[in-house]
Design a protein around this motif. Structure first.
Motif, short mmCIF file in Angstrom:
data_model
loop_
_atom_site.label_atom_id
_atom_site.label_comp_id
_atom_site.label_asym_id
_atom_site.label_seq_id
_atom_site.Cartn_x
_atom_site.Cartn_y
_atom_site.Cartn_z
N LEU A 78 -0.67 15.53 -1.95
CA LEU A 78 -1.40 14.26 -1.90
C LEU A 78 -2.04 14.08 -0.53
N GLY A 79 -1.32 14.44 0.53
CA GLY A 79 -1.87 14.32 1.87
C GLY A 79 -3.07 15.24 2.07
N ARG A 80 -3.00 16.43 1.52
CA ARG A 80 -4.14 17.36 1.67
C ARG A 80 -5.36 16.90 0.88
N ASN A 81 -5.12 16.38 -0.33
CA ASN A 81 -6.23 16.07 -1.23
C ASN A 81 -6.85 14.70 -1.00
N VAL A 82 -6.06 13.76 -0.46
CA VAL A 82 -6.57 12.39 -0.32
C VAL A 82 -6.61 11.93 1.13
N ARG B 45 1.19 8.09 5.02
CA ARG B 45 1.73 7.09 5.96
C ARG B 45 2.47 6.03 5.15
N PHE B 46 3.69 5.71 5.57
CA PHE B 46 4.48 4.69 4.88
C PHE B 46 4.73 3.52 5.82
N VAL B 47 4.39 2.31 5.36
CA VAL B 47 4.63 1.10 6.14
C VAL B 47 5.69 0.29 5.40
N HIS B 48 6.88 0.19 5.98
CA HIS B 48 7.98 -0.49 5.30
C HIS B 48 7.77 -1.99 5.24
N ASP B 49 7.24 -2.58 6.28
CA ASP B 49 7.07 -4.04 6.33
C ASP B 49 5.61 -4.34 6.62
N GLU B 50 4.78 -4.26 5.60
CA GLU B 50 3.34 -4.47 5.71
C GLU B 50 3.06 -5.97 5.68
N LEU C 88 2.63 2.62 0.62
CA LEU C 88 2.44 4.05 0.88
C LEU C 88 0.94 4.31 0.91
N TYR C 89 0.47 4.87 2.02
CA TYR C 89 -0.96 5.14 2.20
C TYR C 89 -1.22 6.64 2.22
N ALA D 208 0.67 3.45 -3.36
CA ALA D 208 1.72 2.73 -4.08
C ALA D 208 2.20 1.59 -3.21
N ALA D 209 2.76 0.58 -3.85
CA ALA D 209 3.25 -0.58 -3.10
C ALA D 209 4.44 -1.20 -3.82
N HIS D 210 5.26 -1.88 -3.07
CA HIS D 210 6.41 -2.58 -3.62
C HIS D 210 6.59 -3.89 -2.87
#
Length: 376
Positions: free
Chosen positions: A173-177, A181-186, A239-240, A247-249
């Protein structure tokens, strides 16, 4: 004020509790681990109360000391339900250790003929005879994370069977898009709107009731996103891939328990399993942040079986006292619940039901307005 087994009971609007009552409620959560779930916090009850005029909380006092709290919703006929029923994944009368109470007396003191619940904690013994079924609620026990280790190291240790494939998909996913990067408290409200838009589309696509088509739920989630207290914080994680959200939660956490609530992802990237990656990232980050239990909520899902370390039990039922309104409500609601639970409990029925719901979802108009698009 009414009396119940030596306890005085008063009923208040959820937003009318002063600082001393909220502190006593928090103390009851801290003293009993089964009540540490953020859905049992006064902040959640107050949030629901901002948008549901029937929300109330019963305060139980031993003399001058507040020792118990039951948040609920009540209609004009005295029909009660757990606060946020349909949204809350944990329900209980939160009380200090050693407090005893009787369910019939409690209902009478609250002006209720019946009290409906669907995620009651197992320790609520006085409600036990009213439970019509118990269900698994998978959880993840989180150990304090090695702060010198990275996510990949944690993943290989915690989930060796998932690590290789999951890390491979993340790298691809990182290569193709774009770089992962993951932000726990956005804290960006735009990311919350994206999550609600994705989730709303998922509900419609799978034929489920679209919760975010209801303005009060959009407003509630938006409000809880802004709450940042010791016993309740609304946590948005994203998740970026590059600058693109994948994705997001969004879910609440207390000091020690994190509740998985709303997860969604960009359906164009489903090949990379972004939902599973999100839950794994959440578990690792929550452990680093002091959480000791991640509650994934009632319901059978394959990813829950992969991730859980054990299961809690939650109860469903109707606590009632002799009253014609209670009898009528139970006769109306119980068959509906029984049919739903029968379908969910049997894969041979659940899979055709899922296919039918998805077929219905394809017939829904894709052009309808997207809920949450006007949220700040």
């Amino acid at each position: 004020m009414r009396t119940m087994s030596g306890l005085d009971v008063t009923v208040h609007r959820t937003g009318a509790l002063d600082a001393s009552l909220r502190e006593a409620w928090h103390r009851a959560m801290d003293e009993s681990p089964e009540y540490a779930n953020p859905f049992l916090a006064p902040e959640f009850a107050a949030g629901v109360g901002r948008h549901r005029g029937a929300a109330r909380v019963a305060v139980l006092r031993d003399g001058a000391d507040p020792v118990g709290f039951l948040p609920f919703e009540r209609n004009a006929l005295g029909v009660g339900r757990a606060i946020g029923l349909g949204l809350s994944d944990c329900q209980a009368l939160v009380h200090r250790p050693g407090v005893t109470w009787d369910s019939d007396e409690l209902l009478r003191a609250c002006g209720l003929s019946i009290f409906e619940f669907d995620h009651l904690v197992a320790e609520q013994k006085p409600f036990g005879r009213h439970v019509t079924g118990t269900f698994a609620s998978p959880v993840i026990d989180l150990e304090p994370a090695d702060r010198d280790g990275d996510y990949a190291t944690w993943l290989r240790g915690a989930y060796p069977g998932l690590a290789k494939t999951t890390l491979k998909k993340e790298r691809r996913l990182g290569r193709n898009v774009g770089e992962m990067r993951f932000v726990h408290d956005e804290r960006d409200p735009a990311a919350l709107r994206t999550l609600m838009r994705w989730k709303s589309a998922q509900y419609r696509r799978t034929g489920r009731m679209d919760r975010f088509a209801r303005p009060w739920i959009v407003d509630l989630v938006t409000h809880l996103f802004q709450v940042r207290e010791e016993h309740f914080t609304g946590v948005l994680s994203v998740l970026y891939a590059g600058d693109r959200p994948v994705a997001a939660h969004f879910g609440p956490r207390s000091r020690t328990v994190f509740a998985a609530w709303f997860t969604a992802y960009d359906p164009e990237l489903s090949y990379y399993s972004p939902g599973l990656i999100m839950h794994l990232r959440l578990a690792e980050a929550a452990g680093r942040d002091g959480v000791r239990l991640m509650d994934m909520g009632r319901g059978e899902k394959e990813y829950k079986d992969w991730l859980k370390t054990r299961e809690l039990r939650v109860g469903e039922g109707f606590a009632s006292r002799p009253h014609p309104v209670a009898a009528a409500h139970r006769l109306w609601r119980r068959p509906v619940r029984g049919l739903r639970n029968t379908v969910l409990a049997h894969p041979s029925l659940r899979e055709p039901a899922d296919r039918l719901l998805k077929a219905v979802g394809t017939l829904r108009s894709p052009g309808r307005p997207r809920p949450g698009s006007s949220a700040p």
